[in-house]
Design a protein around this motif. Structure first.
Motif: not given
Length: 165
Positions: A117-118, A132-134, A162-165, A159-160
């Motif tokens: 969950v973000i 999302f990154n793409y 949540a440290d998920l980037e 995302l950043k």
């Protein structure tokens, strides 16, 4: 030419109250395109989604491949579409296939096992993060906004955080 995308939105619920009362009114499409490989093959889901649409609004449930095929076809120039997908992977596949999507509005993405969950009503898997990154790398603006009156929040910032980037 090609069809015009008035709004591209990710929402795991696809057509529901916020889409009907808010986003369709703001975007003013003449058609809703639900782009989902599973839904496109499910006659019950297609029927339910068509019934949930605003009165008089045409709804087509198509595969990602079909969306890519019709993108550059001039006979679809009259379509001003609200494009809905359940997740970012379908949006990424469309962009990979040549569909021009400058901005994606991100709504609800339901929590399931394996997702993080973000934000409120926004959970992502690693596949979602990769998509999302793409999209971001292709220059697509990704904004989180549940209803038109909400302030937009950058999905990449979420995302950043949540440290998920």
């Amino acid at each position: 030419m090609s069809l015009t995308i008035k709004l591209a939105r990710i929402d795991s619920r696809l057509i529901h109250g916020q889409v009907v009362t808010g986003w369709a009114r703001v975007a003013q499409p003449n058609r809703i395109l639900v782009v989902d490989d599973t839904v496109a093959q499910d006659s019950l889901q297609k029927t339910l989604l068509k019934q949930a649409a605003p009165a008089g609004m045409k709804v087509n449930c198509i595969t990602v491949e079909k969306m890519i095929q019709i993108w550059g076809d001039p006979k679809f120039d009259v379509i001003k579409a609200l494009v809905l997908t359940k997740g970012p992977e379908a949006m990424a596949e469309m962009v990979k296939g040549g569909v021009s999507i400058p901005e994606v509005n991100v709504g609800n993405m339901t929590f399931e096992d394996g997702k993080t969950v973000i934000a409120s009503n926004l959970a992502v898997s690693q596949e979602d993060v990769d998509a999302f990154n793409y999209l971001h790398d292709q220059g697509v603006k990704l904004s989180r906004q549940m209803v038109p009156g909400d302030s937009a929040v950058d999905v990449m910032d979420l995302l950043k955080k949540a440290d998920l980037e």
